[in-house]
Design a protein around this motif. Structure first.
Motif, PDB file in Angstrom:
ATOM      1  N   LEU A   1      39.467   7.755 -14.932  1.00  0.00           N
ATOM      2  CA  LEU A   1      39.721   6.443 -14.100  1.00  0.00           C
ATOM      3  C   LEU A   1      40.747   5.629 -14.435  1.00  0.00           C
ATOM      4  N   GLY A   2      41.717   6.324 -15.433  1.00  0.00           N
ATOM      5  CA  GLY A   2      43.070   5.562 -15.798  1.00  0.00           C
ATOM      6  C   GLY A   2      42.852   4.125 -16.534  1.00  0.00           C
ATOM      7  N   HIS A   3      41.772   4.019 -17.132  1.00  0.00           N
ATOM      8  CA  HIS A   3      41.616   2.653 -17.967  1.00  0.00           C
ATOM      9  C   HIS A   3      41.409   2.977 -19.431  1.00  0.00           C
ATOM     10  N   SER A   4      41.545   1.856 -20.138  1.00  0.00           N
ATOM     11  CA  SER A   4      41.354   1.888 -21.545  1.00  0.00           C
ATOM     12  C   SER A   4      40.074   2.280 -22.000  1.00  0.00           C
ATOM     13  N   HIS A   5      39.917   3.393 -23.069  1.00  0.00           N
ATOM     14  CA  HIS A   5      38.556   3.814 -23.399  1.00  0.00           C
ATOM     15  C   HIS A   5      37.636   2.633 -24.009  1.00  0.00           C
ATOM     16  N   GLY A   6      38.516   1.644 -24.570  1.00  0.00           N
ATOM     17  CA  GLY A   6      37.608   0.739 -25.382  1.00  0.00           C
ATOM     18  C   GLY A   6      36.903  -0.271 -24.114  1.00  0.00           C
ATOM     19  N   THR A   7      37.884  -0.501 -23.247  1.00  0.00           N
ATOM     20  CA  THR A   7      37.143  -1.455 -22.076  1.00  0.00           C
ATOM     21  C   THR A   7      36.089  -0.591 -21.234  1.00  0.00           C
ATOM     22  N   ILE A   8      36.115   0.676 -21.022  1.00  0.00           N
ATOM     23  CA  ILE A   8      35.023   1.183 -20.560  1.00  0.00           C
ATOM     24  C   ILE A   8      33.894   1.312 -21.531  1.00  0.00           C
ATOM     25  N   ARG A   9      34.135   1.496 -22.718  1.00  0.00           N
ATOM     26  CA  ARG A   9      33.005   1.492 -23.811  1.00  0.00           C
ATOM     27  C   ARG A   9      32.258   0.281 -23.772  1.00  0.00           C
ATOM     28  N   ARG A  10      32.851  -0.731 -23.705  1.00  0.00           N
ATOM     29  CA  ARG A  10      32.197  -2.325 -23.481  1.00  0.00           C
ATOM     30  C   ARG A  10      31.520  -2.348 -22.128  1.00  0.00           C
ATOM     31  N   THR A  11      31.945  -1.654 -21.280  1.00  0.00           N
ATOM     32  CA  THR A  11      31.341  -1.718 -19.751  1.00  0.00           C
ATOM     33  C   THR A  11      30.119  -0.881 -20.043  1.00  0.00           C
ATOM     34  N   LEU A  12      30.092   0.089 -20.727  1.00  0.00           N
ATOM     35  CA  LEU A  12      29.035   1.381 -20.772  1.00  0.00           C
ATOM     36  C   LEU A  12      27.841   0.609 -21.883  1.00  0.00           C
ATOM     37  N   LEU A  13      28.238  -0.173 -22.737  1.00  0.00           N
ATOM     38  CA  LEU A  13      27.358  -0.577 -23.580  1.00  0.00           C
ATOM     39  C   LEU A  13      26.498  -1.824 -22.863  1.00  0.00           C
ATOM     40  N   ARG A  14      27.160  -2.764 -21.930  1.00  0.00           N
ATOM     41  CA  ARG A  14      26.666  -3.578 -21.111  1.00  0.00           C
ATOM     42  C   ARG A  14      25.465  -3.199 -20.113  1.00  0.00           C
ATOM     43  N   LEU A  15      26.213  -1.781 -19.549  1.00  0.00           N
ATOM     44  CA  LEU A  15      25.080  -1.203 -18.590  1.00  0.00           C
ATOM     45  C   LEU A  15      24.084  -0.358 -19.491  1.00  0.00           C
ATOM     46  N   ALA A  16      24.143  -0.186 -20.389  1.00  0.00           N
ATOM     47  CA  ALA A  16      22.878   0.434 -21.318  1.00  0.00           C
ATOM     48  C   ALA A  16      21.931  -0.475 -21.705  1.00  0.00           C
ATOM     49  N   GLU A  17      22.582  -1.721 -22.072  1.00  0.00           N
ATOM     50  CA  GLU A  17      21.784  -2.624 -22.136  1.00  0.00           C
ATOM     51  C   GLU A  17      20.974  -3.109 -21.084  1.00  0.00           C
ATOM     52  N   ALA A  18      21.439  -3.123 -20.033  1.00  0.00           N
ATOM     53  CA  ALA A  18      20.712  -3.477 -18.676  1.00  0.00           C
ATOM     54  C   ALA A  18      19.871  -2.315 -18.231  1.00  0.00           C
ATOM     55  N   GLY A  19      20.020  -1.096 -18.711  1.00  0.00           N
ATOM     56  CA  GLY A  19      19.106  -0.067 -18.377  1.00  0.00           C
ATOM     57  C   GLY A  19      19.781   0.728 -17.035  1.00  0.00           C
ATOM     58  N   THR A  20      21.059   0.625 -16.803  1.00  0.00           N
ATOM     59  CA  THR A  20      21.745   1.439 -15.713  1.00  0.00           C
ATOM     60  C   THR A  20      21.967   2.712 -16.169  1.00  0.00           C
ATOM     61  N   VAL A  21      22.476   2.742 -17.369  1.00  0.00           N
ATOM     62  CA  VAL A  21      22.928   4.045 -18.044  1.00  0.00           C
ATOM     63  C   VAL A  21      22.312   4.007 -19.056  1.00  0.00           C
ATOM     64  N   THR A  22      22.107   5.404 -19.689  1.00  0.00           N
ATOM     65  CA  THR A  22      21.281   5.608 -20.975  1.00  0.00           C
ATOM     66  C   THR A  22      22.412   6.312 -21.984  1.00  0.00           C
ATOM     67  N   ARG A  23      22.368   5.742 -23.001  1.00  0.00           N
ATOM     68  CA  ARG A  23      23.232   6.214 -23.992  1.00  0.00           C
ATOM     69  C   ARG A  23      22.269   7.571 -24.537  1.00  0.00           C
ATOM     70  N   THR A  24      22.933   8.628 -24.654  1.00  0.00           N
ATOM     71  CA  THR A  24      22.532  10.120 -24.888  1.00  0.00           C
ATOM     72  C   THR A  24      22.962  10.448 -26.424  1.00  0.00           C
ATOM     73  N   ARG A  25      23.857   9.883 -26.677  1.00  0.00           N
ATOM     74  CA  ARG A  25      24.387  10.042 -28.200  1.00  0.00           C
ATOM     75  C   ARG A  25      24.987   9.063 -29.105  1.00  0.00           C
ATOM     76  N   GLN A  26      24.666   8.782 -30.144  1.00  0.00           N
ATOM     77  CA  GLN A  26      25.284   8.015 -30.652  1.00  0.00           C
ATOM     78  C   GLN A  26      26.630   8.249 -31.095  1.00  0.00           C
ATOM     79  N   ARG A  27      26.954   9.162 -31.846  1.00  0.00           N
ATOM     80  CA  ARG A  27      28.318   9.619 -32.276  1.00  0.00           C
ATOM     81  C   ARG A  27      28.497  11.026 -32.247  1.00  0.00           C
ATOM     82  N   PRO A  28      29.469  11.312 -31.323  1.00  0.00           N
ATOM     83  CA  PRO A  28      30.154  10.349 -30.440  1.00  0.00           C
ATOM     84  C   PRO A  28      29.445   9.623 -29.344  1.00  0.00           C
ATOM     85  N   ALA A  29      29.721   8.525 -28.961  1.00  0.00           N
ATOM     86  CA  ALA A  29      29.058   8.032 -28.022  1.00  0.00           C
ATOM     87  C   ALA A  29      28.898   8.631 -26.722  1.00  0.00           C
ATOM     88  N   ARG A  30      28.098   8.706 -26.057  1.00  0.00           N
ATOM     89  CA  ARG A  30      28.064   9.485 -24.708  1.00  0.00           C
ATOM     90  C   ARG A  30      26.905   8.736 -23.968  1.00  0.00           C
TER      91      ARG A  30
END
Length: 76
Positions: free
Chosen positions: A42-71
């Motif tokens: 997507l051409g954006h910072s992986h840190g910003t993407i990670r924060r977005t994914l964590l918010r989406l996971a908290e909302a139940g929109t995405v599922t965290r399938t792995r802790q380390r490395p985060a997927r």
């Protein structure tokens, strides 16, 4: 007025990055992604993407399938 980052690129409006992440993940619902992979595609910072994914996971929109490395995978 256009907002630009330090590299003179236009910044995304609020919520646009979330939409980009979800659109990409919905295109490939059977795959899980790391923040780094999504950032590269997507051409954006992986840190910003990670924060977005964590918010989406908290909302139940995405599922965290792995802790380390985060997927993450889109929730069906």
């Amino acid at each position: 007025m256009t907002i630009r980052d330090r590299n003179r690129r236009s910044r995304l409006a609020d919520g646009q990055l979330t939409a980009l992440v979800l659109d990409h993940m919905r295109t490939w619902p059977h795959l899980d992604f790391s923040p780094y992979e999504l950032g590269t595609v997507l051409g954006h910072s992986h840190g910003t993407i990670r924060r977005t994914l964590l918010r989406l996971a908290e909302a139940g929109t995405v599922t965290r399938t792995r802790q380390r490395p985060a997927r993450f995978r889109i929730t069906a």
